[in-house]
Design a protein around this motif. Structure first.
Motif, short mmCIF file in Angstrom:
data_model
loop_
_atom_site.label_atom_id
_atom_site.label_comp_id
_atom_site.label_asym_id
_atom_site.label_seq_id
_atom_site.Cartn_x
_atom_site.Cartn_y
_atom_site.Cartn_z
N UNK A 141 38.68 -41.03 -37.18
CA UNK A 141 39.33 -41.70 -38.12
C UNK A 141 40.01 -40.82 -38.95
N UNK A 142 39.51 -39.69 -39.25
CA UNK A 142 40.34 -38.58 -40.09
C UNK A 142 41.50 -38.34 -39.62
N UNK A 181 43.13 -37.88 -53.00
CA UNK A 181 41.89 -37.90 -52.02
C UNK A 181 40.98 -39.16 -52.33
N UNK A 182 41.10 -39.77 -53.52
CA UNK A 182 40.30 -40.99 -53.53
C UNK A 182 41.13 -42.13 -52.68
N UNK A 183 42.31 -42.03 -52.65
CA UNK A 183 43.17 -43.06 -51.93
C UNK A 183 42.74 -43.06 -50.35
N UNK A 184 42.81 -41.66 -50.07
CA UNK A 184 42.49 -41.17 -48.55
C UNK A 184 41.12 -41.40 -48.17
N UNK A 190 38.26 -47.57 -44.73
CA UNK A 190 38.74 -48.83 -43.90
C UNK A 190 38.70 -48.46 -42.43
N UNK A 191 39.11 -47.19 -41.95
CA UNK A 191 39.41 -46.84 -40.58
C UNK A 191 37.85 -46.90 -39.92
N UNK A 192 36.91 -46.61 -40.80
CA UNK A 192 35.75 -46.57 -40.18
C UNK A 192 35.05 -48.12 -40.51
N UNK B 2 30.10 -38.66 -52.64
CA UNK B 2 29.65 -39.75 -52.02
C UNK B 2 29.19 -39.54 -50.65
N UNK B 3 28.44 -40.59 -49.99
CA UNK B 3 28.19 -40.42 -48.79
C UNK B 3 29.09 -40.04 -47.68
N UNK B 4 30.25 -40.71 -47.85
CA UNK B 4 31.20 -40.21 -47.01
C UNK B 4 31.76 -38.81 -47.00
#
Lengths: 195, 237
Positions: A141-142, A181-184, A190-192, B2-4
């Motif tokens: 996903x990354x 970072x927050x958007x990423x 979402x990818x996950x 966060x967890x992620x």
């Protein structure tokens, strides 16, 4: 017994042209410098070339280094710039991969994807498989994110840079790093399929 | 965290990075093998020793090549831009408004931030509000101005200059926000280092590229198309 020289002392010596002092400074940073370049170029040879060239440039640019500033992000910014240049020149790009037969990750009880459940009990064979799958899914996903998102997350979490260090390394403002970072992270969720 | 984020942090130890080469040794070898003259050439900001060695040879053989080299922008992959190839641009404002002419070293000392450049400038101007302008070409026949000041592109810029006959395009320079302004005489409005709206004017009758680089606002003025302006912007170090 004499104490080892401090970073600022080595910087001063290097500014006066002491290559050995600069070597000592670089030795502490060579792994993260290489990884920074690798995360951008995705090619080990290009990353080595970029990091080495950048560090030589950094030596000659030391008179422009602010004495009160931390050295690492300044070096990494030069490395990242050089790596971006190599990236534009083209070449084969490698995907990030997980270690084969990796060691257990650090214990973070109860975190999905970790091999250690809360309580610290040894994971079952099934648990290991699930954890490995979760890591592979997270990495995929990354990797699927756009370059901007991938780079900012890589700096923050794979290189363990602070927000300020990430900002300097990527030549961004700190606020931009925070918002990006927050958007990423949102896109990664979402990818996950975790939204 | 966060967890992620925790999962990403855990991933750190699991990535199979190629083994890091012994860069420090290689860097030390490169530095020690470079000629001693290299240090006097620092202001050129051409630091790659291998390039430097080759260049010194060229300069020794051909003094005329020196100025050409001084105006050589940095190598960016396969592309090389030369400021000397840029057309001269007509100044449209009194150059005194850029401040006082100072040696580059003085500007570096007094700027309060790390100056960036496109190679060694021909002239440098420093203004009371902290604006530093590097002039390429001469002040009578400028080819390019690169101004820098702590600040940022201002969101209201587009609206403010609209109607003055300028064409404005939002652009991205290495992930940072920027604006490309072409057309008639225009003002440059930006947020200064204290977050206040400041304004300045374009000095050349060409185009202007404004963009953020970290905490700096950079402004490039030359007679170039957008693609070339972007290439120049990316070559700024």
């Amino acid at each position: 017994m004499s104490r080892p020289p401090r970073e600022d002392e080595l910087v001063e010596r290097a500014r006066r042209g002491d290559g050995a002092a600069f070597g000592a400074l670089v030795r502490d940073q060579e792994e993260i410098a290489f990884r920074t370049a690798y995360l951008i170029t995705r090619n080990a040879a290009d990353a080595e070339d970029a990091a080495q060239t950048a560090l030589v440039k950094a030596f000659y640019a030391l008179p422009r280094f602010r004495r009160s500033a931390p050295l690492r992000p300044w070096l990494l910014a030069i490395v990242a710039n050089e790596a971006r240049n190599r990236l534009r020149a083209g070449g084969r790009r490698e995907a990030l991969a997980l270690r084969a037969g990796h060691e257990l990750p650090s214990a973070r009880g109860g975190v999905p994807g970790s091999e250690l459940p809360s309580g610290g009990a040894a994971p079952s064979p099934e648990g290991r498989v699930l954890a490995a799958e979760a890591r592979a899914e997270l990495l995929a996903a990354l990797e699927s994110l756009g370059e901007e998102d991938r780079l900012v997350l890589s700096c923050r979490y794979l290189l363990d840079l602070t927000e300020a260090e990430t900002a300097e390394t990527l030549s961004l403002r700190r606020g931009t790093v925070k918002s990006r970072t927050s958007r990423a992270l949102e896109r990664l969720r979402a990818e996950l399929g975790e939204r | 965290m966060s967890e992620l984020e925790l999962r990403l942090a855990d991933l750190r130890a699991e990535i199979d990075f190629p083994p890091a080469p012994q860069l420090a040794d290689a860097v030390e070898r490169t530095i020690s093998s470079a000629p001693r003259r290299r240090r006097s050439l620092r202001p050129l900001a051409v630091a790659l020793a291998v390039v430097l060695v080759a260049t010194l040879g060229v300069l020794a053989l051909s003094p005329g090549a020196r100025s050409a080299f001084l105006e050589l922008f940095r190598l960016r992959g396969a592309s090389v831009a030369r400021v000397e190839r840029l057309p001269q641009v007509e100044p449209i404002e009194r150059i005194e408004l850029l401040g006082v002419r100072v040696p580059l070293a003085t500007a570096r000392k007094q700027a309060g931030f790390e100056l960036v450049d496109l190679g060694e400038p021909d002239q440098v101007y420093l203004r009371g509000d902290g604006l530093v302008t590097l002039v390429y070409g001469s002040i009578e026949r400028p080819r390019l101005l690169l101004s820098q000041v702590p600040g940022a592109v201002w969101d209201g810029f587009v609206k403010k200059v609209g109607g003055l006959g300028s064409s404005i395009e939002e652009i991205d320079v290495d992930g940072e926000r920027g604006l490309y302004v072409s057309g008639e005489r225009h003002f440059v409005m930006y947020l200064d280092g204290a977050g206040r709206i400041a304004d300045d004017r374009a000095y050349l009758a060409g185009t202007t590229l404004l963009w953020n680089r970290g905490e700096l606002l950079l402004r490039l003025e030359a007679d170039v198309e957008l693609a070339e302006a972007l290439e120049l912007a990316r070559a700024v170090r």
